[in-house]
Every structure is written in C-alpha cells, then in structure tokens.
Motif scaffolding. Structure first.
Motif, PDB file in Angstrom:
ATOM      1  N   GLN A   5       0.983  -1.132  -0.141  1.00  0.00           N
ATOM      2  CA  GLN A   5       0.006  -0.283   0.208  1.00  0.00           C
ATOM      3  C   GLN A   5       0.905   1.222   0.018  1.00  0.00           C
ATOM      4  O   GLN A   5       1.893   1.249   0.503  1.00  0.00           O
ATOM      5  CB  GLN A   5      -0.827   0.080   1.201  1.00  0.00           C
ATOM      6  N   ILE A   6       0.584   2.236  -0.502  1.00  0.00           N
ATOM      7  CA  ILE A   6       1.334   3.520  -0.870  1.00  0.00           C
ATOM      8  C   ILE A   6       0.261   4.634  -0.843  1.00  0.00           C
ATOM      9  O   ILE A   6      -0.524   4.551  -1.035  1.00  0.00           O
ATOM     10  CB  ILE A   6       2.029   3.351  -1.973  1.00  0.00           C
ATOM     11  N   THR A   7       0.831   5.605  -0.148  1.00  0.00           N
ATOM     12  CA  THR A   7       0.091   7.118   0.072  1.00  0.00           C
ATOM     13  C   THR A   7       0.305   7.808  -1.091  1.00  0.00           C
ATOM     14  O   THR A   7       1.359   7.661  -2.012  1.00  0.00           O
ATOM     15  CB  THR A   7       0.637   7.794   1.351  1.00  0.00           C
ATOM     16  N   GLY A   8      -0.374   8.807  -1.135  1.00  0.00           N
ATOM     17  CA  GLY A   8       0.027   9.898  -2.291  1.00  0.00           C
ATOM     18  C   GLY A   8       1.011  10.890  -1.503  1.00  0.00           C
ATOM     19  O   GLY A   8       1.395  10.878  -0.427  1.00  0.00           O
ATOM     20  N   CYS A  22       1.079   9.438   9.245  1.00  0.00           N
ATOM     21  CA  CYS A  22       2.386   8.686   9.649  1.00  0.00           C
ATOM     22  C   CYS A  22       2.152   7.408  10.509  1.00  0.00           C
ATOM     23  O   CYS A  22       2.346   6.264  10.630  1.00  0.00           O
ATOM     24  CB  CYS A  22       3.760   9.307   9.774  1.00  0.00           C
ATOM     25  N   PHE A  23       1.316   8.108  11.577  1.00  0.00           N
ATOM     26  CA  PHE A  23       0.971   7.150  12.814  1.00  0.00           C
ATOM     27  C   PHE A  23      -0.358   6.965  12.946  1.00  0.00           C
ATOM     28  O   PHE A  23      -0.734   7.072  14.179  1.00  0.00           O
ATOM     29  CB  PHE A  23       1.831   7.715  14.202  1.00  0.00           C
ATOM     30  N   GLY A  24      -0.820   6.872  11.933  1.00  0.00           N
ATOM     31  CA  GLY A  24      -2.679   6.457  12.272  1.00  0.00           C
ATOM     32  C   GLY A  24      -2.911   5.347  11.980  1.00  0.00           C
ATOM     33  O   GLY A  24      -4.201   5.145  11.405  1.00  0.00           O
ATOM     34  N   GLY A  25      -2.327   4.027  12.058  1.00  0.00           N
ATOM     35  CA  GLY A  25      -2.775   2.980  11.694  1.00  0.00           C
ATOM     36  C   GLY A  25      -2.651   2.403  10.304  1.00  0.00           C
ATOM     37  O   GLY A  25      -1.738   3.138   9.641  1.00  0.00           O
ATOM     38  N   ASP A  26      -3.150   1.299  10.046  1.00  0.00           N
ATOM     39  CA  ASP A  26      -3.129   0.928   8.437  1.00  0.00           C
ATOM     40  C   ASP A  26      -4.352   1.114   7.714  1.00  0.00           C
ATOM     41  O   ASP A  26      -4.269   0.415   6.703  1.00  0.00           O
ATOM     42  CB  ASP A  26      -2.860  -0.635   8.752  1.00  0.00           C
ATOM     43  N   LYS A  27      -5.200   2.205   8.243  1.00  0.00           N
ATOM     44  CA  LYS A  27      -6.172   2.780   7.169  1.00  0.00           C
ATOM     45  C   LYS A  27      -6.228   4.115   6.942  1.00  0.00           C
ATOM     46  O   LYS A  27      -5.907   4.979   7.979  1.00  0.00           O
ATOM     47  CB  LYS A  27      -7.384   2.141   7.629  1.00  0.00           C
ATOM     48  N   HIS A  69      -2.192  12.053   1.105  1.00  0.00           N
ATOM     49  CA  HIS A  69      -3.241  11.799   0.281  1.00  0.00           C
ATOM     50  C   HIS A  69      -3.297  10.228   0.495  1.00  0.00           C
ATOM     51  O   HIS A  69      -2.298   9.611   0.597  1.00  0.00           O
ATOM     52  CB  HIS A  69      -3.161  12.029  -1.026  1.00  0.00           C
ATOM     53  N   PRO A  70      -4.813   9.356   0.881  1.00  0.00           N
ATOM     54  CA  PRO A  70      -4.804   8.214   1.174  1.00  0.00           C
ATOM     55  C   PRO A  70      -4.162   7.148   0.027  1.00  0.00           C
ATOM     56  O   PRO A  70      -3.748   5.970   0.418  1.00  0.00           O
ATOM     57  CB  PRO A  70      -6.088   8.097   1.442  1.00  0.00           C
ATOM     58  N   GLY A  71      -3.941   7.538  -1.029  1.00  0.00           N
ATOM     59  CA  GLY A  71      -3.346   6.671  -2.226  1.00  0.00           C
ATOM     60  C   GLY A  71      -4.378   5.233  -2.105  1.00  0.00           C
ATOM     61  O   GLY A  71      -5.421   5.309  -2.174  1.00  0.00           O
ATOM     62  N   SER A  72      -3.307   4.215  -1.982  1.00  0.00           N
ATOM     63  CA  SER A  72      -3.931   2.911  -2.011  1.00  0.00           C
ATOM     64  C   SER A  72      -4.527   2.075  -0.857  1.00  0.00           C
ATOM     65  O   SER A  72      -5.035   1.136  -0.722  1.00  0.00           O
ATOM     66  CB  SER A  72      -3.149   1.810  -2.916  1.00  0.00           C
ATOM     67  N   PHE A  73      -4.494   3.081   0.537  1.00  0.00           N
ATOM     68  CA  PHE A  73      -4.569   2.571   1.601  1.00  0.00           C
ATOM     69  C   PHE A  73      -6.225   2.224   1.629  1.00  0.00           C
ATOM     70  O   PHE A  73      -7.160   3.114   1.047  1.00  0.00           O
ATOM     71  CB  PHE A  73      -4.287   3.344   2.593  1.00  0.00           C
ATOM     72  N   ASP A  74      -6.764   1.338   2.280  1.00  0.00           N
ATOM     73  CA  ASP A  74      -8.029   0.899   2.454  1.00  0.00           C
ATOM     74  C   ASP A  74      -8.446   2.233   3.325  1.00  0.00           C
ATOM     75  O   ASP A  74      -7.727   2.503   4.276  1.00  0.00           O
ATOM     76  CB  ASP A  74      -8.348  -0.387   3.234  1.00  0.00           C
TER      77      ASP A  74
END
Length: 88
Positions: A5-8, A22-27, A69-74
């Motif tokens: 997974q990658i952010t924008g 950065c430190f906000g979990g995996d979503k 930006h959330p990118g491909s994160f769920d």
C-alpha cells in the motif's frame, strides 16, 4: 507475499477529508481539523494542527509528520459509513 500500500503526496494545509497519517494505523480515515479542543500551535516542527476522525481517533500533523493523500490505503469502514450518512 503481502499486498503493498502506498500513500499519495503530503497534503498542505489539510482541513478535512480522507487522509493517511504517519502514525494513524493501517487505514485512511476521514479527518476533521479539531480547533475547538486543540487549536493549531507553532512548535519546533512548524505549525501543528490537530484532527479527529469520524470514527473517533485523534492525530496531529506538522512539517515533519504531515497528512498524506490516502493513495491505495483501505478506507476505514466506520468513517466511510458516517461520511455516507452525511456526518462529514
């Protein structure tokens, strides 16, 4: 092999909307700037702004640790449900 997974790119002057911290979990969560509880302040990392997600999490962003930006994160399902109901 796990899926990557990658952010924008970093979001400048994030106010509200989908973001990944950065430190906000995996979503990615729907964040709203929380100026009532903690107004923005100047720190050694630049201006720090505080946020609360629709699902109740808290986070902060500044020059060293921006919102992305959330990118491909769920997306968080609880935030999505509340955003769909017009809470955002």
């Amino acid at each position: 092999m796990s899926e990557s997974q990658i952010t924008g790119e970093p979001i400048k002057h994030h106010r509200d909307g989908w973001a990944k911290f950065c430190f906000g979990g995996d979503k990615a969560h729907w964040w709203v700037e929380d100026t009532k509880t903690l107004p923005p302040k100047i720190t050694d990392q630049g201006q720090t702004r505080y946020y609360k997600s629709l699902c109740g999490q808290h986070n902060a962003a500044n020059g060293a640790f921006p919102a992305f930006h959330p990118g491909s994160f769920d997306r968080c399902k609880n935030c999505q449900r509340k955003a769909d109901k017009g809470a955002a």
